[in-house]
Design an enzyme around this catalytic site. Structure first.
Site, PDB file in Angstrom:
ATOM      1  N   LYS A 190     -45.058 -22.422 -27.086  1.00 26.34           N
ATOM      2  CA  LYS A 190     -45.788 -22.898 -27.301  1.00 26.34           C
ATOM      3  C   LYS A 190     -46.211 -22.979 -28.926  1.00 26.34           C
ATOM      4  O   LYS A 190     -47.102 -21.887 -28.877  1.00 26.34           O
ATOM      5  CB  LYS A 190     -47.564 -23.082 -26.396  1.00 26.34           C
ATOM      6  CG  LYS A 190     -48.406 -23.580 -27.137  1.00 26.34           C
ATOM      7  CD  LYS A 190     -48.391 -25.340 -27.363  1.00 26.34           C
ATOM      8  CE  LYS A 190     -49.999 -25.474 -27.188  1.00 26.34           C
ATOM      9  NZ  LYS A 190     -50.044 -25.387 -29.120  1.00 26.34           N
ATOM     10  N   GLU A 266     -53.603 -10.912 -29.406  1.00 29.81           N
ATOM     11  CA  GLU A 266     -53.504 -10.169 -30.442  1.00 29.81           C
ATOM     12  C   GLU A 266     -54.644 -11.396 -31.858  1.00 29.81           C
ATOM     13  O   GLU A 266     -54.448 -13.060 -31.402  1.00 29.81           O
ATOM     14  CB  GLU A 266     -51.653 -10.575 -31.335  1.00 29.81           C
ATOM     15  CG  GLU A 266     -51.184  -9.535 -30.916  1.00 29.81           C
ATOM     16  CD  GLU A 266     -51.582  -8.327 -30.893  1.00 29.81           C
ATOM     17  OE1 GLU A 266     -51.965  -7.958 -31.784  1.00 29.81           O
ATOM     18  OE2 GLU A 266     -50.447  -7.690 -29.990  1.00 29.81           O
ATOM     19  N   CYS A 301     -53.893 -12.161 -40.480  1.00 30.90           N
ATOM     20  CA  CYS A 301     -54.500 -11.611 -39.417  1.00 30.90           C
ATOM     21  C   CYS A 301     -55.230 -10.377 -40.068  1.00 30.90           C
ATOM     22  O   CYS A 301     -56.742  -9.401 -39.745  1.00 30.90           O
ATOM     23  CB  CYS A 301     -54.536 -11.461 -38.115  1.00 30.90           C
ATOM     24  SG  CYS A 301     -52.496 -10.748 -38.443  1.00 30.90           S
ATOM     25  N   GLU A 400     -64.553 -13.962 -39.196  1.00 31.74           N
ATOM     26  CA  GLU A 400     -63.771 -14.097 -39.417  1.00 31.74           C
ATOM     27  C   GLU A 400     -63.497 -15.419 -40.039  1.00 31.74           C
ATOM     28  O   GLU A 400     -63.983 -16.887 -39.579  1.00 31.74           O
ATOM     29  CB  GLU A 400     -62.547 -12.861 -38.115  1.00 31.74           C
ATOM     30  CG  GLU A 400     -60.791 -13.819 -39.083  1.00 31.74           C
ATOM     31  CD  GLU A 400     -59.775 -13.909 -38.160  1.00 31.74           C
ATOM     32  OE1 GLU A 400     -59.827 -14.871 -37.976  1.00 31.74           O
ATOM     33  OE2 GLU A 400     -58.974 -13.482 -38.660  1.00 31.74           O
TER      34      GLU A 400
HETATM   35  P1  NAD Z   1     -56.466 -20.625 -31.936  1.00 24.29           P
HETATM   36  O1  NAD Z   1     -56.794 -19.822 -31.071  1.00 24.29           O
HETATM   37  O2  NAD Z   1     -56.625 -21.725 -32.406  1.00 24.29           O
HETATM   38  O3  NAD Z   1     -54.553 -20.934 -31.467  1.00 24.29           O
HETATM   39  C1  NAD Z   1     -53.978 -20.413 -31.432  1.00 24.29           C
HETATM   40  C2  NAD Z   1     -52.944 -20.985 -30.538  1.00 24.29           C
HETATM   41  O4  NAD Z   1     -53.397 -21.138 -29.486  1.00 24.29           O
HETATM   42  C3  NAD Z   1     -51.996 -22.812 -30.487  1.00 24.29           C
HETATM   43  O5  NAD Z   1     -51.249 -22.256 -30.358  1.00 24.29           O
HETATM   44  C4  NAD Z   1     -53.130 -23.549 -29.909  1.00 24.29           C
HETATM   45  O6  NAD Z   1     -52.593 -25.011 -29.552  1.00 24.29           O
HETATM   46  C5  NAD Z   1     -53.189 -22.875 -29.372  1.00 24.29           C
HETATM   47  N1  NAD Z   1     -54.786 -22.925 -28.465  1.00 24.29           N
HETATM   48  C6  NAD Z   1     -56.092 -23.850 -28.891  1.00 24.29           C
HETATM   49  N2  NAD Z   1     -56.390 -23.933 -27.322  1.00 24.29           N
HETATM   50  C7  NAD Z   1     -56.188 -23.340 -26.181  1.00 24.29           C
HETATM   51  C8  NAD Z   1     -56.197 -23.782 -25.070  1.00 24.29           C
HETATM   52  N3  NAD Z   1     -57.233 -24.304 -24.568  1.00 24.29           N
HETATM   53  N4  NAD Z   1     -54.937 -22.773 -24.368  1.00 24.29           N
HETATM   54  C9  NAD Z   1     -53.977 -22.246 -24.229  1.00 24.29           C
HETATM   55  N5  NAD Z   1     -54.169 -22.431 -25.791  1.00 24.29           N
HETATM   56  C10 NAD Z   1     -54.836 -22.991 -26.560  1.00 24.29           C
HETATM   57  O7  NAD Z   1     -55.545 -20.440 -34.012  1.00 24.29           O
HETATM   58  P2  NAD Z   1     -54.983 -20.471 -35.126  1.00 24.29           P
HETATM   59  O8  NAD Z   1     -56.131 -20.806 -35.662  1.00 24.29           O
HETATM   60  O9  NAD Z   1     -53.305 -21.010 -34.778  1.00 24.29           O
HETATM   61  O10 NAD Z   1     -55.324 -18.925 -35.858  1.00 24.29           O
HETATM   62  C11 NAD Z   1     -55.769 -18.825 -36.606  1.00 24.29           C
HETATM   63  C12 NAD Z   1     -55.709 -17.149 -35.645  1.00 24.29           C
HETATM   64  O11 NAD Z   1     -54.892 -16.540 -35.108  1.00 24.29           O
HETATM   65  C13 NAD Z   1     -57.397 -16.548 -36.768  1.00 24.29           C
HETATM   66  O12 NAD Z   1     -58.272 -16.022 -35.943  1.00 24.29           O
HETATM   67  C14 NAD Z   1     -56.075 -14.912 -36.744  1.00 24.29           C
HETATM   68  O13 NAD Z   1     -56.868 -13.573 -37.023  1.00 24.29           O
HETATM   69  C15 NAD Z   1     -55.598 -15.398 -35.319  1.00 24.29           C
HETATM   70  N6  NAD Z   1     -54.696 -14.116 -35.552  1.00 24.29           N
HETATM   71  C16 NAD Z   1     -53.454 -12.575 -35.304  1.00 24.29           C
HETATM   72  C17 NAD Z   1     -52.501 -12.091 -35.634  1.00 24.29           C
HETATM   73  C18 NAD Z   1     -52.958 -11.210 -34.817  1.00 24.29           C
HETATM   74  O14 NAD Z   1     -51.609 -10.227 -34.353  1.00 24.29           O
HETATM   75  N7  NAD Z   1     -53.708 -10.225 -34.628  1.00 24.29           N
HETATM   76  C19 NAD Z   1     -51.770 -12.778 -36.298  1.00 24.29           C
HETATM   77  C20 NAD Z   1     -52.177 -13.779 -36.975  1.00 24.29           C
HETATM   78  C21 NAD Z   1     -53.463 -14.904 -36.707  1.00 24.29           C
END
Ligand code: NAD
Length: 496
Positions: A190, A266, A301, A400
């Site tokens: 997804k 993550e 991240c 963050e």
């Molecule tokens: P997000 O949590 O908004 O979305 C991530 C994914 O989750 C998307 O595909 C989104 O559609 C899905 N999602 C959202 N709500 C959901 C729900 N209720 N149920 C299931 N899926 C759902 O994050 P983002 O804004 O896309 O990404 C940024 C974040 O990701 C930052 O906090 C960043 O630090 C983190 N990140 C972490 C790493 C790591 O390796 N630790 C790497 C990259 C990004």
């Protein structure tokens, strides 16, 4: 690969057809026929539409993955044959790297120089790394008494749902797909609704490489629809997620409310980059530190978003870092000279700017940057921003931003550096600059993070694990340790 601006300019003009879902080896519209409009962060124009998958689509994708797993079309294929298919996939990704990179950049705004390396190059290398491991993973024979034989088999777990964020979609998806598929599982992927296009193409290339139908399914759409459906599914065995802490919490809840699927998260970070006065080359440290927070508009991240600098070198170091930031070319991510591209979306840009306001209202000093850039393009760009005089309780030191905003604080000795470095709820990454090897080892042990970069920042390759502690998550991507999430140990206890 040498970047060719003319080729990139041609690729950026290509119309992107409306995209469907990849379920059971076929591209199809959503059951509801709903779509989402996709806008480019480069200039705010509409790029295309993607299918907005519903609960029904999620169920179809999970059922296809389940069938593919249960009939053994993938997990019972000889390891050497699975390996060849994954190798072929890596080759196809490499062959199409520029096209994939440009499409991804139009969708998510990462500068092309970085996208080509960190997205396509890294995805191909990751798939190949896990393909190579397929026929090198042995089970175990336990040291039992002679009357018994204890065998420990490596078993794939079943259906994996992988939920991916918008930054580095190809790289992060490959970190999940590589070990999950190499171990013999089936996957429902997804993508983020903000960066789906390159992952749909990745799925098509997987089919072309010979992945059997249903082994890899890609469902695009909203987190609140298809993401929720996957997280509540009774037939997903493992959920692997990269994204925000808020979503991570919902996934854990969903697991508890459904089938107790394993859930590996993550999440975000607020990584401290600690600079001691004895650093051998402070100018280089400033340059690398600037890249460590400002590349990809800070949407990394592991970004070193907190700079902790020893008091005696604070003024010179921050001045040097600000100079490096001012020299960075920020703008059109498809210009090969651009060092930092677009912020992914308007909401994120507004949040970044609001963080700058809050930082100042809480006592921080806006040292440089802080404003939107290139507004006339219709895209989302922001100046690299440095806030000094930050105290550990300030919002910009605790939350963050996920944008090009660096929070700077000073420390007087090692003890204070450790105390400040560990003073957030996060524990994803960190950096450390010193010429003293004993201090480097002691500090590395003392910093409560999954990764510590020493005398460098970023770039840790596929051979080392990556994962957070505290509220940055659990489990590891990358390296052979990633298999732990996708392999079950099964014991056979045999009386001889
Ligand atoms: P997000 O949590 O908004 O979305 C991530 C994914 O989750 C998307 O595909 C989104 O559609 C899905 N999602 C959202 N709500 C959901 C729900 N209720 N149920 C299931 N899926 C759902 O994050 P983002 O804004 O896309 O990404 C940024 C974040 O990701 C930052 O906090 C960043 O630090 C983190 N990140 C972490 C790493 C790591 O390796 N630790 C790497 C990259 C990004």
């Amino acid at each position: 690969m040498v970047l060719d601006q003319n080729k990139i300019n041609k690729l950026r003009e290509i119309d992107i057809k409306p995209c469907g879902l990849l379920i059971d080896g076929k591209i199809k519209p959503s059951q509801s026929a709903e779509t989402l409009d996709i806008f480019s962060p480069i200039d705010g124009t509409q790029l295309t539409t993607i299918a907005s998958a519903s609960h029904e689509d999620a169920a179809l994708a999970v059922a296809a993955a389940r069938r593919a797993f249960d009939d053994g079309r993938w997990c019972n294929m000889p390891p050497a044959a699975r390996k060849q298919i994954l190798f072929r996939w890596a080759e196809l990704i490499e062959a199409e790297a520029l096209e994939l990179a440009v499409m991804g950049v139009r969708d998510n705004g990462t500068e092309i120089s970085m996208a080509l390396k960190a997205e396509c190059g890294s995805a191909a290398a990751t798939i190949r790394y896990y393909a190579e491991a397929i026929d090198k993973l042995y089970g175990q024979i336990a040291p039992t008494a002679p009357a018994f034989l204890g065998l420990v088999h490596n078993e794939p777990i079943g259906v994996v749902a992988a939920i991916i964020p918008w930054n580095f979609p190809l790289m992060i998806a490959a970190w999940k797909l590589g070990p999950a598929l190499a171990a013999g599982n089936s996957v429902v992927l997804k993508p983020s609704e903000m960066a789906s296009l390159s992952l749909l193409r990745l799925g098509e290339l997987g089919l072309q490489a010979g992945l059997p139908d249903g082994v890899l399914n890609v469902v695009t759409g909203k987190g609140s629809d298809v993401g929720e459906a996957l997280s509540h599914s009774m037939d997903v065995d493992v959920m692997v997620f990269t994204g925000s802490g808020a979503t991570g919490r919902r996934l854990l809840e969903a697991s508890a409310r459904s089938n107790l699927k394993r859930c590996y998260l993550e999440l975000g970070g607020k990584s401290a980059n600690v600079v001691f006065a004895d650093t051998k080359d402070l100018a280089n440290a400033a340059k690398v530190s600037a890249a460590g927070i400002f590349r990809n508009s800070g949407q990394v991240c592991v970004a070193g978003s907190r700079l902790l600098v020893e008091k005696s070198v604070h003024d010179d170091f921050v001045a040097e870092l600000a100079k490096c930031a001012a020299d960075m070319k920020i703008g059109d991510p498809l210009d090969i000279d651009t060092q930092s591209g677009a912020v992914n979306n308007a909401t994120q840009l507004a949040q970044n700017l609001a963080f700058v306001e809050t930082a100042q209202s809480e006592g921080g000093t806006l040292y440089s940057g802080g404003k939107q850039l290139h507004e006339q393009t219709g895209g989302y760009y922001m100046e690299p921003t440095i806030i000094t005089d930050v105290k550990k309780q300030h919002t910009v030191a605790q939350k963050e931003v996920f944008g090009p905003v660096l929070a700077v604080s000073t420390f007087k000795d090692e003890a204070e550096a450790i105390e400040l470095a560990n003073s957030t709820d996060f524990g994803l990454s960190g950096g450390l600059w010193t010429a003293d090897i004993s201090r480097a080892h002691k500090m590395t042990r003392a910093m409560r993070t999954g990764v510590v970069h020493v005398n460098t920042y970023g770039g840790a390759d596929i051979s080392v694990p990556m994962g957070g502690v505290k509220q940055s998550g659990n489990g590891h991507d990358k390296s052979l340790h990633a298999f732990d999430k996708y392999i079950d140990l099964k014991t056979a206890w045999i009386k001889l």
